[in-house]
Design an enzyme around this catalytic site. Structure first.
Site, mmCIF file in Angstrom:
data_model
loop_
_atom_site.group_PDB
_atom_site.id
_atom_site.type_symbol
_atom_site.label_atom_id
_atom_site.label_comp_id
_atom_site.label_asym_id
_atom_site.label_seq_id
_atom_site.Cartn_x
_atom_site.Cartn_y
_atom_site.Cartn_z
ATOM 1 N N ARG A 1 28.344 43.680 35.576
ATOM 2 C CA ARG A 1 28.265 44.814 36.509
ATOM 3 C C ARG A 1 27.744 46.066 35.817
ATOM 4 O O ARG A 1 28.124 46.359 34.673
ATOM 5 C CB ARG A 1 29.660 45.113 37.078
ATOM 6 C CG ARG A 1 29.690 46.329 37.976
ATOM 7 C CD ARG A 1 31.037 46.544 38.606
ATOM 8 N NE ARG A 1 32.080 46.899 37.662
ATOM 9 C CZ ARG A 1 32.240 48.107 37.120
ATOM 10 N NH1 ARG A 1 31.392 49.084 37.405
ATOM 11 N NH2 ARG A 1 33.244 48.352 36.300
ATOM 12 N N PHE B 1 24.001 56.863 33.968
ATOM 13 C CA PHE B 1 24.942 55.808 33.618
ATOM 14 C C PHE B 1 24.154 54.658 33.001
ATOM 15 O O PHE B 1 22.954 54.500 33.270
ATOM 16 C CB PHE B 1 25.690 55.306 34.866
ATOM 17 C CG PHE B 1 27.140 55.668 34.895
ATOM 18 C CD1 PHE B 1 27.550 56.978 35.020
ATOM 19 C CD2 PHE B 1 28.123 54.682 34.800
ATOM 20 C CE1 PHE B 1 28.891 57.314 35.058
ATOM 21 C CE2 PHE B 1 29.469 55.001 34.838
ATOM 22 C CZ PHE B 1 29.863 56.326 34.971
ATOM 23 N N GLU C 1 31.990 55.708 30.942
ATOM 24 C CA GLU C 1 30.594 55.637 30.569
ATOM 25 C C GLU C 1 29.886 56.970 30.838
ATOM 26 O O GLU C 1 28.835 57.253 30.264
ATOM 27 C CB GLU C 1 29.930 54.519 31.385
ATOM 28 C CG GLU C 1 28.587 54.090 30.889
ATOM 29 C CD GLU C 1 28.202 52.745 31.471
ATOM 30 O OE1 GLU C 1 29.053 51.840 31.478
ATOM 31 O OE2 GLU C 1 27.062 52.611 31.927
ATOM 32 N N GLN D 1 34.014 41.243 32.336
ATOM 33 C CA GLN D 1 33.374 42.355 31.643
ATOM 34 C C GLN D 1 34.312 43.048 30.654
ATOM 35 O O GLN D 1 35.442 43.389 30.992
ATOM 36 C CB GLN D 1 32.889 43.398 32.657
ATOM 37 C CG GLN D 1 32.187 44.581 32.014
ATOM 38 C CD GLN D 1 31.491 45.443 33.037
ATOM 39 O OE1 GLN D 1 32.117 46.262 33.697
ATOM 40 N NE2 GLN D 1 30.193 45.252 33.203
ATOM 41 N N LEU E 1 40.616 53.529 29.200
ATOM 42 C CA LEU E 1 39.205 53.741 29.498
ATOM 43 C C LEU E 1 38.708 55.129 29.095
ATOM 44 O O LEU E 1 39.317 56.141 29.406
ATOM 45 C CB LEU E 1 38.976 53.550 31.001
ATOM 46 C CG LEU E 1 37.544 53.729 31.516
ATOM 47 C CD1 LEU E 1 36.619 52.676 30.909
ATOM 48 C CD2 LEU E 1 37.513 53.638 33.039
ATOM 49 N N HIS F 1 34.465 46.551 28.773
ATOM 50 C CA HIS F 1 33.873 47.885 28.756
ATOM 51 C C HIS F 1 33.683 48.315 27.297
ATOM 52 O O HIS F 1 34.571 48.103 26.469
ATOM 53 C CB HIS F 1 34.810 48.870 29.465
ATOM 54 C CG HIS F 1 34.180 50.186 29.788
ATOM 55 N ND1 HIS F 1 33.871 51.118 28.822
ATOM 56 C CD2 HIS F 1 33.774 50.721 30.975
ATOM 57 C CE1 HIS F 1 33.323 52.175 29.403
ATOM 58 N NE2 HIS F 1 33.253 51.956 30.706
ATOM 59 N N ARG G 1 26.475 47.356 29.970
ATOM 60 C CA ARG G 1 27.739 47.254 29.245
ATOM 61 C C ARG G 1 27.837 46.002 28.370
ATOM 62 O O ARG G 1 28.432 46.038 27.291
ATOM 63 C CB ARG G 1 28.900 47.273 30.248
ATOM 64 C CG ARG G 1 29.086 48.622 30.857
ATOM 65 C CD ARG G 1 30.156 48.626 31.924
ATOM 66 N NE ARG G 1 30.362 49.988 32.408
ATOM 67 C CZ ARG G 1 31.199 50.308 33.365
ATOM 68 N NH1 ARG G 1 31.908 49.363 33.978
ATOM 69 N NH2 ARG G 1 31.347 51.563 33.747
ATOM 70 N N HIS H 1 37.933 44.714 31.166
ATOM 71 C CA HIS H 1 37.786 45.778 32.166
ATOM 72 C C HIS H 1 37.633 45.284 33.588
ATOM 73 O O HIS H 1 38.281 45.788 34.500
ATOM 74 C CB HIS H 1 36.567 46.619 31.775
ATOM 75 C CG HIS H 1 36.287 47.781 32.663
ATOM 76 N ND1 HIS H 1 37.199 48.804 32.867
ATOM 77 C CD2 HIS H 1 35.190 48.122 33.398
ATOM 78 C CE1 HIS H 1 36.679 49.709 33.697
ATOM 79 N NE2 HIS H 1 35.469 49.306 34.038
#
Length: 575
Positions: A389, A115, A250, A235, A247, A237, A281, A347
């Site tokens: 995050r 990730f 990731e 955030q 979404l 994404h 991100r 996100h």
């Protein structure tokens, strides 16, 4: 009607259910949710949950901690971050033993994938740290916890909408909620109350969130006179499906997917040559938005391409089956044979209701706790994510801190806590809100106000920010708050009055968005997801501190508290 329980938890996502499971081992526990529990937004988490199990290659909690600290641009509290990464291993195996159906290696161990932002050897090499259940990890975790809660006789109040927190003299005694199915107000009287109320990305037009994610818990806390923490950190994404923002995990890049612009180039080599698509991100989102802003979006439009074709049908259908299905249903595109159009999409909330490491809500910069009031999950801010995050740290944050908070509430009650007396006007706090809206006669359309809020937040408070746009957005929010006083609820009935609930949610959104914009205006630096084009550098001398924001009659009041630094001193981030 008054309901009596030892513990009342608002919200039935991973954090709320893990807390309920732990608390119910020793005390009478109830969960309120405005949706059926297994429809909570945690179910949308796709790609994985972070734990340094080392099942695929060597890994350690120290490496995970370093990545989390650096990924959050050094704004996270390192004591809370260390708890997250240390307890993640135990929690992952605990979930496995409950029956969570993780994907498996050939040896039968929990499978793990790469990730963004997760590396080995203190940021040097790749590491597979995200435990996953295909691309339905949140679904698997949520259903596992729900089944365990049912087994432990947790009492569920489904489709109850919380309107107000009952608190006097900094002691919490319960909540007032609206029965969405039958109508009517209910008081929930408890020794301990926990908010696990989730995020708020529905305040932006392009977002990944469920319709229910309208920041209700955060606004109720503001309305109770308590602060919110670090709200300016929102955030985006990198890979939302164009144009809806749905979404695309990731995990797709973790399995080898990459990004290309209109020229067919992997443009991340310009922005993050070492880590490319597996950079954090905030870095990837800014890179995509820059390509779009500078005219290198596909056909000059507002998206670039995610390429999964080289992974092959077998790998896509085994490891990313839900993503393949979502892309096909929402865009009519087969990711096995075609490019996937994507854009940055709102996100996740890094900020929220401030808590200590045991989930106790705090009321000021001295971290003074509110007796009997707890929070965990995305709606809370124990500050493990800092300014940005890392992917797959959210579900584990919910699990680790949901579990800790449930245990803390049980301990609080076990040490002799009693129910505090309810405020004399307890029921009125909810009645005023509901009856006021039902009786209102106005000319404004709630849908029009919501649409203008969502559209303007995208333009003025998005991936890139600057003073002029933030000031403009603050004026717009003030104007919309004024217009909100003129909305009328057309349907006056009590049973399933979704129009009434939509209007309450809109009022909540108009409350908390002001803290985001005011906090963002004040923070004259760029850090993590908060990127100011007029202040493009991080300023540790002035801004290594958390923002606290209160809602007052004269506007948003700000205060600050220091960041907890233990192991890793701030350094420049390079990827």
């Amino acid at each position: 009607m008054v309901h009596e329980h030892d513990v009342v938890i608002v919200g039935a996502g991973i954090a709320g259910l893990y807390a309920a499971l732990e608390a119910s081992r020793s005390v009478d526990t109830a969960v309120l949710s405005k949706v059926f529990p297994t429809r909570s937004h945690s179910i949308s988490a796709q790609g994985g949950t972070a734990a340094p199990l080392g099942n695929m290659e060597e890994d350690s909690w120290e490496w995970h901690l370093y990545d989390t600290v650096r990924g959050g641009d050094y704004l996270g509290d390192q004591d809370a971050q260390e708890i997250l990464v240390r307890e993640a291993v135990e929690v992952a195996y605990e979930l496995e033993h409950m029956g969570c159906p993780f994907s498996r290696t050939g040896e039968g161990k929990i499978a793990q994938r790469e990730f963004g932002g997760h590396y080995s050897n203190l940021g040097k090499g790749p590491v597979r740290r995200a435990c996953y259940a295909a691309d339905r990890t949140g679904h698997a975790m949520l259903h596992t916890l729900y089944e365990q809660c049912v087994k432990k006789d947790v009492r569920f109040y489904t489709e109850y909408f919380v309107l107000a927190l009952l608190m006097e003299n900094n002691v919490c005694s319960g909540v007032v909620a609206w029965d969405m199915r039958k109508g009517g107000l209910h008081i929930f009287h408890a020794k301990a109350v926990m908010f696990a109320t989730g995020g708020y990305a529905r305040a932006w037009k392009v977002n990944t969130n469920a319709l229910s994610n309208t920041g209700d818990g955060m606004s109720i806390v503001l309305q109770a006179g308590l602060p919110l923490e670090d709200m300016e950190f929102v955030q985006f994404h990198p890979t939302g499906l164009y144009p809806s923002g749905v979404l695309v995990t990731e995990g797709a890049r973790g399995e080898g997917g990459y990004l290309v612009n209109h020229e067919g180039k992997r443009f991340l080599e310009k922005y993050a040559p070492a880590k490319m698509e597996l950079s954090p991100r905030d870095v990837v989102s800014r890179s995509i938005q820059t390509e779009i802003n500078e005219g290198r979006g596909i056909g000059g439009k507002g998206y670039v391409h995610l390429d999964l074709r080289h992974l092959g049908r077998q790998a896509i259908m085994e490891k990313l089956p839900q993503i393949h299905e979502l892309i096909l249903k929402f865009s009519g595109i087969d990711a096995v044979t075609d490019f996937v159009p994507i854009l940055p999409t709102s996100h996740y909330a890094m900020g929220g209701i401030p808590t200590d490491v045991n989930g106790r809500v705090v009321m000021d910069a001295k971290n003074t706790p509110v007796t009997g009031f707890y929070a965990a999950g995305e709606g809370a801010c124990v500050s493990v994510h800092g300014a940005n995050r890392l992917g797959c740290n959210s579900t584990m944050d919910c699990a680790v801190y949901g579990r800790r908070t449930g245990r803390a509430m049980a301990r609080f009650i076990g040490e002799g806590a009693e129910k505090n007396t309810l405020p004399k006007d307890a029921l009125e706090r909810g009645r005023t809100k509901v009856e006021g809206l039902l009786a209102a006669k106005g000319k404004e359309s709630p849908a029009a106000i919501r649409d203008e809020l969502q559209q303007t937040m995208m333009v003025n408070c998005g991936v890139f920010r600057e003073e002029k746009l933030l000031k403009k957005q603050l004026e717009i929010i003030k104007s919309l708050q004024g217009r909100y006083k003129e909305v009328e609820v057309g349907y006056k009935g009590q049973r399933f009055n979704t129009e009434l609930l939509d209007v309450i949610e809109l009022g909540n959104m108009l409350d908390f968005v002001e803290t985001i914009v005011v906090g963002g205006l004040a923070r004259t630096e760029s850090r993590g997801a908060h990127y100011r084009t007029d202040f493009p550098k991080r300023d540790d001398g002035s801004w290594m501190k958390h923002t606290l924001a209160w809602k007052t009659d004269s506007g948003i009041k700000l205060d600050y508290k220091p960041v907890v630094v233990t192991r890793f001193q701030p350094q420049e981030r390079k990827f």
